[in-house]
Structures are given as structure tokens and as C-alpha cells.
Design a protein around this motif. Sequence first.
Motif, PDB file in Angstrom:
ATOM      1  N   ILE A  94       0.838  -1.213   0.000  1.00  0.00           N
ATOM      2  CA  ILE A  94       0.000   0.000   0.000  1.00  0.00           C
ATOM      3  C   ILE A  94       0.871   1.261   0.000  1.00  0.00           C
ATOM      4  O   ILE A  94       0.642   2.195  -0.769  1.00  0.00           O
ATOM      5  CB  ILE A  94      -0.981  -0.013   1.204  1.00  0.00           C
ATOM      6  CG1 ILE A  94      -1.980  -1.178   1.048  1.00  0.00           C
ATOM      7  CG2 ILE A  94      -1.731   1.311   1.309  1.00  0.00           C
ATOM      8  CD1 ILE A  94      -2.823  -1.479   2.290  1.00  0.00           C
ATOM      9  N   SER A  95       1.927   1.273   0.841  1.00  0.00           N
ATOM     10  CA  SER A  95       2.738   2.497   0.896  1.00  0.00           C
ATOM     11  C   SER A  95       3.497   2.718  -0.409  1.00  0.00           C
ATOM     12  O   SER A  95       3.577   3.848  -0.911  1.00  0.00           O
ATOM     13  CB  SER A  95       3.680   2.479   2.098  1.00  0.00           C
ATOM     14  OG  SER A  95       4.507   1.348   2.045  1.00  0.00           O
ATOM     15  N   ASN A  96       4.023   1.640  -1.018  1.00  0.00           N
ATOM     16  CA  ASN A  96       4.711   1.819  -2.302  1.00  0.00           C
ATOM     17  C   ASN A  96       3.757   2.175  -3.422  1.00  0.00           C
ATOM     18  O   ASN A  96       4.136   2.880  -4.363  1.00  0.00           O
ATOM     19  CB  ASN A  96       5.492   0.560  -2.668  1.00  0.00           C
ATOM     20  CG  ASN A  96       6.816   0.530  -1.949  1.00  0.00           C
ATOM     21  OD1 ASN A  96       7.576   1.489  -2.035  1.00  0.00           O
ATOM     22  ND2 ASN A  96       7.074  -0.527  -1.233  1.00  0.00           N
ATOM     23  N   ALA A  97       2.526   1.683  -3.333  1.00  0.00           N
ATOM     24  CA  ALA A  97       1.533   2.055  -4.351  1.00  0.00           C
ATOM     25  C   ALA A  97       1.360   3.565  -4.350  1.00  0.00           C
ATOM     26  O   ALA A  97       1.293   4.203  -5.419  1.00  0.00           O
ATOM     27  CB  ALA A  97       0.208   1.357  -4.069  1.00  0.00           C
ATOM     28  N   HIS A  98       1.310   4.144  -3.172  1.00  0.00           N
ATOM     29  CA  HIS A  98       1.210   5.609  -3.113  1.00  0.00           C
ATOM     30  C   HIS A  98       2.477   6.263  -3.668  1.00  0.00           C
ATOM     31  O   HIS A  98       2.399   7.199  -4.471  1.00  0.00           O
ATOM     32  CB  HIS A  98       0.978   6.065  -1.674  1.00  0.00           C
ATOM     33  CG  HIS A  98       1.135   7.535  -1.519  1.00  0.00           C
ATOM     34  ND1 HIS A  98       0.254   8.441  -2.081  1.00  0.00           N
ATOM     35  CD2 HIS A  98       2.113   8.281  -0.930  1.00  0.00           C
ATOM     36  CE1 HIS A  98       0.658   9.671  -1.823  1.00  0.00           C
ATOM     37  NE2 HIS A  98       1.786   9.605  -1.122  1.00  0.00           N
TER      38      HIS A  98
END
Length: 311
Positions: A94-98
Motif C-alpha cells: 500500500i505504501s509503495n503504491a502511493h
Amino acid sequence: MGFSITGKRVWVAGHNGMVGGAVVRRLASENCEVLKATRQDLDLTRQADVEAWMADKKPQVVVVAAAVVGGIHANNTRPVDFLNANLQIQSNIISNAHNIGVEKLFFLGSSCIYPRLAPQPINEDSLLTGALEPTNEWYAIAKIAGVKLCQAYRRQFNADFISAMPTNLYGPGDNFDLLSSHVLPALIVKAHNAKLQNAQALELWGSGKPMREFLHVDDLADACVFLLKNYSGDVPLNVGVGSDVTIRELAELIADVVGFKGRFTFDATKPDGTPRKLLDCGRIHGLGWKAKIGLRDGIARTYEWYKANEA
Ligand code: GFB
């Protein structure tokens, strides 16, 4: 105005699992490029590896179907796996997707993240209003954190990250290992073996009285694609079929499909878990999506898959 996945690179994280496999099958009828990473290619618990893989493949849409999952016994006895690995996997993705500007992300919660004694059918607003079911609190805490992380990215950065709460899932590609599986695949195996061995009885865990709602994984995959296209909200949406059965009724249905004619016994040393978790699906129905696969039909299809692939 909906979101379009046409021509986009869609990463299904966890494509080898039951849910990920179903999402890949469903995406085959969409005009998009499906990205997959095998376990050898990528360890999702390692942040730097996830960062490097995502920077290289540049997914525009992400479906987070990767998770450590299991039935009541696995949940109850492997708390570190269910809490720690799930926190790592989801937070890395999720954090890398952002960070790389993913346009849309779909995260899967679970009906077990609602309070143990939530009013039935369970409305989305019940989240965090009471104590969790102890046999699955590790998994539930991880999943709640994932849902909250998606909401946090939406609130702070306006990211289009959504979550859904499926009820108990089953279908092709399920785990049929008796110790770590969920009840439905376990009872297919037990009924199949009992029939072959001409056994008089089949043993169920617990009292047989808890109630569960079962959603075929192909229906969930259809809901996933529907929500990617049609939903951009903060609330994690329930995805279920609208009715539930007791575990005993489920066993009778499975015995009938499989052709086991003996009786049932009950192992009271095994936990019952939460008494009931029927989802209120009013919100997703209001958007225009409904499950299509009936329980008997879904069990029959799953039994065929089991005989062809696992038995
Ligand atoms: O599907 P299940 O393992 O998990 O068990 P939960 C559902 C019910 O079936 C429990 C009973 O009351 C079990 O005691 N049961 C009867 C059996 N016979 C069997 C058997 O042979 N095997 C299994 N596994 N159960 C899970 C959570 O809860 O639901 C997860 O642990 C996840 O976190 C999942 O959310 C959807 O429905 O109780």
C-alpha cells in the motif's frame, strides 16, 4: 463517472492464492495487462524488494490479494504469522503504491474484523464498535490496519484506495489441508474420504451450531472488478450473499453433494469461534452488484475442482 481499467497494468498481488487466482481469471475478460510476481520473484514481506519490483513494473492498478490466511485452528495457533506477515505484506504494497502513483488500489478486509457480537446482519458502521473474536483477533487486527491504511492515504493524499469485506470465501484453489483450512474445504475432504472408506461417521469441529455465510470466490472476483470501476469511497464495503447456514446444515449439504450417507459427530475440544457473522450487503447492492453463485452449485463446482486437482 467510473474508473477505467482499460489498457492499464493491473498487478494482482497474490495471484497464486484462491482469491488472486479468481481475480486473474475474471480480469481475462477485461482489456488490461495483468502483472504477476511469483514467490521466487518477490518476497512481499521485504520492503526494499517490493519497492524495487513496483518501481520496475509500474502497475497503475493494484489488487492486494496476498495474505496469510487460514481457518479457525491456524488462526488460533499461528498468531505471529497472521499478525506480522500480514502487516508487512499489506503495508509494503500500500505504501509503495502511493509512492509510485498507483491510480487505484483494492484491499481485502474480512468479515472477521467486525466485533464478535456485532448486531446481525453486520453493517459496515459496526467496525471498531466492540471486542473481536479471540480465535482470529491477530488476523483481524492486521486486516483492520490495512483498511485503515487505505483510508489514511485517501484522507491525507486523496489516494483512490478502496477496501472490501468479504464474508467466508470458498472455491477452486482453496486450501484443502485439514488442519489449516476453513470449514467448507475441510468438510469436502472429510466427506469425500468418508464416502471412499464407507465410514459410518464424519467428525465436525465444535458444536455445529455457529452460523456462517459463504461466498464463492468467483463472485468475489467479480465484485472486485465491479468496485474498481464503480466505487471510490472511504467505507470498506461488505461483499456477501445475504444468507447464512449453520455448520451442521453446511455439512449436510456437502454430504449430499459428495454422496456421504453416514452421520455426524462433534469434537467439543475444537472452538466454535464467532457465533454468527452475516453481512449486510445493502451498500454494494445499492451500487448495482449482487452475488450470483448459489451455495449448492458453488459446493458442487468446488468438489469437481477438488477431485480434478487435489483428491
Ligand atoms: O471456517 P473456519 O475454520 O473459520 O470455521 P471461522 C468455521 C466453523 O466451522 C467453526 C467449524 O465453528 C469451526 O469449529 N468446523 C467444523 C470446522 N468442522 C470443521 C473443520 O473440519 N475444519 C474447520 N476449519 N472448521 C475464520 C477466521 O473463522 O474465518 C479467519 O479464523 C477468517 O480469520 C475466516 O476471517 C473467513 O469462520 O470461524
